[in-house]
Design a protein around this motif. Structure first.
Motif: not given
Length: 368
Positions: A128-154
């Protein structure tokens, strides 16, 4: 041998060989830069990955880091973020594997109650904590690029899960739909796991003595040979409810705090890699590059290059291979002993007794 093989693998992964990159698969960036992309008088260029096909092909480098990053001014910022994420992912994988091994220990010893009151809440809390952090890492790698409106700090997003519980997420930190509700649910589940780890086992053993007896059922005959006399005496002792609550309380506090501290401890992998890369670059720029740049005459230049190479080779072996190899080994040993093995290792078995002909002739070894 394995240390050397993994060092070579890491070198290809980060595309860093003696502080230099190798263009094996062809860079995805266009090296023919027009003057319009120059952003300073020092010759620095600004590259824009959008639209694909202009300065950036849109296709990732086949394996490892694109060699073009070795020329970038923000190389360190990019590489550090990449290595830190890899260290966290590796840490979660190893800690999860350690918990899975604890499950096999509980099943082997017939401690069914520990499976439901220790293993399951620990696994849920970790994911729930560390696993979710790793999930956000992969999700950001696959969905966020240079033109994305949001650039979240995980890391900020993970902290705000607790400090800004179920609160509105700023636009620049937004990652996916219904994010705040999912994060709130994960926090609630993680908080519920804490009293589950702390009180469930003592409560069940107090209310249902038969469950306590079943939980501490005799272990298989094949395992009894690994139990020493001291362990057998401890198993015969009565497990008081208060003693069990104190034990569970200590284990719960250690595990919950350890989820964060142990994950942060894996960042030592990033620190070691950073130190190695910077030392490699310093040795190349200060020693080898100086020898290659000699321009005295055709007789002195080769001699100077040989001397520079000798210094560079000796320093590389002494510092990068011997000293840093030993340092990497000690840090890896520490991660295995503390962050990994304490998830399942109990230290049971034979008390060590050196081989002795006297003990063997007296039959003392046979008695054990």
């Amino acid at each position: 041998m394995m240390n050397g093989l993994f060092a070579v693998y890491a070198g290809f992964l980060y595309n860093d060989i003696f502080a230099k990159s190798v263009d094996i698969f062809g860079s995805a960036w266009n090296a023919d830069l027009p003057e319009s992309t120059k952003v300073s008088a020092t010759g620095h260029y600004g590259l824009d990955p959008w639209p694909p096909g202009a300065q950036y092909s849109g296709d990732p480098y086949l394996f490892g880091v694109d060699p073009f990053w070795n020329l970038a001014e923000n190389k360190l910022t990019f590489i550090n973020s990449y290595k830190m994420k890899l260290a966290v992912i590796l840490g979660l994988v190893q800690m999860t594997f350690g918990l899975v091994l604890s499950l096999y220990n509980y099943r082997f010893k017939g401690k069914t109650l520990d499976v439901y009151c220790t293993f399951i809440p620990q696994m849920i809390f970790l994911q729930c904590i560390i696993g979710y952090l790793v999930f956000m890492i992969f999700f950001k790698w696959f969905t966020v690029d240079a033109r994305s409106d949001s650039q979240p700090a995980l890391l900020i997003a993970l902290i705000n899960m607790f400090l800004n519980f179920a609160g509105e997420i700023p636009k620049e930190q937004h990652l996916y739909a219904n994010q705040r509700y999912i994060q709130a649910a994960l926090v609630v589940i993680a908080v519920v796991c804490v009293p589950w780890m702390f009180g469930a086992k003592p409560l069940v053993e107090h209310l249902y003595p038969r469950v306590r007896q079943a939980s501490y059922a005799p272990i298989p005959q094949s395992y009894q040979q690994f139990e020493n006399e001291e362990d057998e005496e401890e198993e015969e002792e009565e497990h008081g409810t208060m003693d069990m609550m104190v034990h569970q309380g200590i284990e719960t506090i250690e595990f919950t705090l350890g989820c964060i501290s142990n994950t942060a401890s894996y960042l030592r992998l990033w620190a070691l890699s950073l130190a190695h890369a910077e030392l490699s670059e310093v040795l190349w720029d200060m020693v080898m590059k100086a020898g290659l740049g000699l321009d005295i005459n055709k007789y002195v230049n080769p001699i100077g290059l040989v001397i520079a190479f000798a210094f560079w080779a000796c320093l590389t072996v002494a510092i990068l291979i011997v000293m840093e190899g030993l340092s990497a080994f000690l840090h890896a040993l520490r991660l295995h002993w503390v962050e990994f093995q304490k998830k399942f290792y109990l230290g049971e078995g034979y008390l060590f007794a050196p081989f002795s002909f006297t003990r063997m002739l007296n039959g003392e070894d046979d008695e054990q």
